[in-house]
Design a protein around this motif. Sequence first.
Motif, PDB file in Angstrom:
ATOM      1  N   ARG A 188      44.687  18.284  44.512  1.00 47.05           N
ATOM      2  CA  ARG A 188      45.591  17.866  43.456  1.00 47.05           C
ATOM      3  C   ARG A 188      46.917  17.564  44.116  1.00 47.05           C
ATOM      4  O   ARG A 188      47.402  18.310  44.959  1.00 47.05           O
ATOM      5  CB  ARG A 188      45.725  19.004  42.455  1.00 47.05           C
ATOM      6  N   ASP A 210      42.603  10.651  37.936  1.00 48.50           N
ATOM      7  CA  ASP A 210      41.625  11.726  38.073  1.00 48.50           C
ATOM      8  C   ASP A 210      40.322  11.092  38.543  1.00 48.50           C
ATOM      9  O   ASP A 210      39.892  10.067  38.015  1.00 48.50           O
ATOM     10  CB  ASP A 210      41.420  12.419  36.717  1.00 48.50           C
ATOM     11  N   ARG A 220      44.282  13.868  40.987  1.00 45.58           N
ATOM     12  CA  ARG A 220      43.432  15.030  41.236  1.00 45.58           C
ATOM     13  C   ARG A 220      42.041  14.505  41.518  1.00 45.58           C
ATOM     14  O   ARG A 220      41.624  13.458  41.006  1.00 45.58           O
ATOM     15  CB  ARG A 220      43.609  15.992  40.076  1.00 45.58           C
ATOM     16  N   PHE A 266      49.209  12.235  32.568  1.00 44.53           N
ATOM     17  CA  PHE A 266      48.301  11.795  31.503  1.00 44.53           C
ATOM     18  C   PHE A 266      48.943  11.961  30.129  1.00 44.53           C
ATOM     19  O   PHE A 266      48.781  11.126  29.239  1.00 44.53           O
ATOM     20  CB  PHE A 266      46.976  12.569  31.576  1.00 44.53           C
ATOM     21  N   ALA A 267      49.694  13.066  29.956  1.00 46.69           N
ATOM     22  CA  ALA A 267      50.324  13.328  28.653  1.00 46.69           C
ATOM     23  C   ALA A 267      51.354  12.245  28.324  1.00 46.69           C
ATOM     24  O   ALA A 267      51.490  11.821  27.181  1.00 46.69           O
ATOM     25  CB  ALA A 267      50.966  14.707  28.668  1.00 46.69           C
ATOM     26  N   ALA A 280      49.082   8.853  36.619  1.00 47.98           N
ATOM     27  CA  ALA A 280      48.106   9.921  36.801  1.00 47.98           C
ATOM     28  C   ALA A 280      46.745   9.326  37.130  1.00 47.98           C
ATOM     29  O   ALA A 280      46.385   8.252  36.636  1.00 47.98           O
ATOM     30  CB  ALA A 280      47.991  10.769  35.535  1.00 47.98           C
ATOM     31  N   GLU A 321      48.594  16.394  34.923  1.00 44.27           N
ATOM     32  CA  GLU A 321      48.466  16.599  33.472  1.00 44.27           C
ATOM     33  C   GLU A 321      49.646  15.973  32.746  1.00 44.27           C
ATOM     34  O   GLU A 321      49.486  15.299  31.730  1.00 44.27           O
ATOM     35  CB  GLU A 321      48.387  18.099  33.121  1.00 44.27           C
ATOM     36  N   GLN A 322      50.812  16.204  33.297  1.00 41.74           N
ATOM     37  CA  GLN A 322      52.014  15.624  32.692  1.00 41.74           C
ATOM     38  C   GLN A 322      51.922  14.097  32.676  1.00 41.74           C
ATOM     39  O   GLN A 322      52.260  13.445  31.684  1.00 41.74           O
ATOM     40  CB  GLN A 322      53.232  16.079  33.494  1.00 41.74           C
ATOM     41  N   GLU A 340      52.103  16.067  39.454  1.00 41.90           N
ATOM     42  CA  GLU A 340      51.960  16.528  38.065  1.00 41.90           C
ATOM     43  C   GLU A 340      50.988  15.639  37.308  1.00 41.90           C
ATOM     44  O   GLU A 340      51.379  14.731  36.579  1.00 41.90           O
ATOM     45  CB  GLU A 340      53.332  16.517  37.374  1.00 41.90           C
TER      46      GLU A 340
END
Lengths: 776, 162
Positions: free
Chosen positions: A171, A314, A349, A179-180, A312, A176-177, A174
């Motif tokens: 990873r 993944d 990630r 994607f948010a 982001a 998750e941030q 950030e």
Amino acid sequence: MAQHNDANKVIGKSVIRTDAVAKVTGRAEYTEDMHRPGMLVAKYFRSTISHGRVTDIDTTAAVQHPGVEAVFTYKDVPQNVFATAGHPFSLDPHHKDIEDRLLLTGNIRCLGDEIAVVVAQDELTARQALQKIKVVCEPYPPLIRPEEIMAEGARQIHQGSPNIIGEHRYRCGEVEQGFAEADHIVEGDFTTAMVQHVHLENHIAHAYMDDMDRIVIVSSTQIPHIVRRIVSEALSFPLSKIRVIKPFIGGGFGNKQDVVVEPMVAFLTLQMSGRPVQINLSREECMLCTRNRHPFFLKVKTGVMQDGTMVARDMDVISLTGAYASHGHAIAAAGGAKQSALYPRTPARFHARTLYANIPTAGAMRAYGSPQILYALECATEDAARKIGMDSVAFRLKNIARQGDINPLSKEKIASCGLAECLEKGREFIDWDRKKREYAHHKTGPVRKGLGVACLAYASGTYPVCVEIAGARIVLNQDGMVHVMVGATEIGQGSDTVVAQMVAETLGIAYDHVRVVQAQDTDVTPFDTGAYASRQAYVVSNAVFRAASELKAKICRHAALMCGSDAADLDIVGGVVIDSKKSARVMALKDLAIDSYYHKERGGQLSAEVSYKTTSNAPVFGCTFVDIDVDIPLCKIKINRIINVHDSGVILNPVQAAGQVHGGTFMGIGAALFEEVLIDRETGYVYNNNLLDYKFPTFMDIPSLHHDFVETFEPTSGYGNKALGEPPVITPPPAIRNALLDATGVHINSLPLSPHVLFTHFTKNGLLKSRGEQHV
Amino acid sequence: MTGQNDNGFTRIQCTVNGVPRSLFIDVRKSLLELLRQDLGLTGTKEGCGVGECGACSVLVDEVLVDSCIYLAVWVDGKAIRTVEGEARDGRLSPVQQAYVEEGAVQCGFCTPGFIMASTSFVEKHQGQEVSADQIRKGHAGNLCRCTGYQNILKAVEKSLKP
Ligand code: FES
Ligand code: FES
């Protein structure tokens, strides 16, 4: 780094390769050409099922067949398991390759698994004897698909070890941030096919004993020194009593970065009282039973802002390593690292798992996991650009690596990066902006037009995962020319030639006064781990530069002894020792050389030897641009124009470098449009392990190949050069897929993009009626 | 066929790279095996053994054949040209020279077959206008995994120039 006198300039010149004449005259000796009188022939008895167990084997009739010298089965071989991957030895026990091979096996894990071996006077006799071996097997259900391999209670393909042989995550930033906060999230599932190297020379090796206790192995290998170690491990035989010779080799592309037939020929010569024994795999065996490229299943999710910033990423990857681990999880790990090298500012990630499967074994193949990872990544990047309606090139220019960026995974600063310039050059060559406008009018009708682009990042070796060690020995001959021995392994990529250029440049002598000893011989060749990871020219450059500089200093010191001047004032230019202070000629190198050998008191054989560990790993970059026609009724892609542009640092030899790019582009086109090892999903049967049914592109299938370079200077290498051998294969498939999407609006996320795949997708998307007629 | 059968062996006459030879050969052998095993001409390579790759290409009476699927006995009374015969008096043939200069050689395993394919092509098309597509078609029976065929194309174009 070197300060060079311009008169010595050999780097950057397209000198003729050292072995070109030997090769066009048929004089270059390959392993099969080094036939030994009385050599015995060994042939494997192979399984005809892909999963099961031998319950009974009867070799009586085969042993009695006239001309047969011996038959060995899985019951007769040493029971120490060994790993075959051509990796340097790892001092860290947690970093070892998986040891899962025996010389022969009664546990069948893929079609063609090796159960017994016949040794006979000749090939025909061996083949006849094979037919007389009787075997009874208990078959198990083959495990082919990831779901069934990973299912609860699935049989372990290697009893006692899990079917998931490797797993890791990383990873950076950030995620998750990201994607948010992303304006859009784009997702896709991707698959890549198993393809084969198809080097023109099949795997071949022979072995004999030149004393009571020494084994000599002659093999078509990319890794002579590693072969020596692995044979020693497989047979519990002292390493120093094994000598490996590598003659000319007819291509490898990673398939010979694995120890395949060498342990067996070494075992057989030991069994046969030191008589020479050869294994020469047929094309069909080579395609089924050596190594292939790992097929991947990938899920990619990208978060993107409306302004074009990727915020982001993944990625989830499943890689199938087949029946045996070979390079195993290292492939997915190496490939996965390219995400952070190419898009270092995008939080990411990554999760990957590698599985055994009852299919042919996968190993190293040109670019080592990166073609699979970057296929998915560059298709996903394209999808993200399209989601926000941004130009594909502009989108990449916004997100790609730049000089000075920190690679968040390796934490290394990117010292040289010409990727943006590569994109600019490619865009101009393909005439991107004008054609984009023109092709907007060609998105309907039977023939549609599209443009595609894809980028890559790669590395110049394996450090810090593995040691990077190279050796060079340079000797001044009596006539003033030099001989060079390097552990760097010439496999057709031209490493001997660039080594000769490096020596000539640093020493100050003519290129044709440098002779690089071609055949490798572990008895005498300095240690180097071999040809893989596009490391050869990068890693060897550091050893060669140091050895050549050292020899030059010795020569100047000897000249000083001879003529009484100060060695610090002396230099060598064009094969002549000069006094640079007085700008005067001191003596010809050949006069100095003869003195150094034969003067009764001073001098000696002037030579230098350096073994050097490189502790850096320069990233390289590149891209493909492609312009295609898609024939909807024929379900065919036609490449109108294709170019690969690379930043590989200083280009040592433009013609040879072009050859590497062409060859890689070609292989990439093959994987994009034609090539696939066809495996039956139920039985594990392989349908096309021959050159007729495996769609290897012919001269007529390949368009004109274009290339260009953006030359940067890489400070961590001896001559500013970085890797080039493997990267060109990476980007043609995603570029072609992206062009197909551009032309038709149809997302195809698999490889190859062959007519039957296009047919299915065109039908599903309404471009064709089910009977193949085109919709209007 | 001349010569008599004797335990699966027969005598044939042929010329190999201009030298007349009288050979007593195993009738089962391919021309490739005859060249490599009996005559020591190991320049010609085997990439598949079944006529798919062209690595074993030689000329028989000026016709390009895959020597791996051409029986040795068929060359009785014929003239064979292999890669070993192309350089004369210490000089490369124009096709060989062009391959060297254009960087058309990498691992070199396909090269002997390609040299013979190009030699045959160039001799047939000497002085004619030839398109790249014709060159591609004329070499479609020879596989190369290293070069992408690009520099081979350039080498053939160069050897066609007078
Ligand atoms: S070896 Fe003859 S065609 Fe391949
Ligand atoms: S040069 Fe290697 S196959 Fe052609």
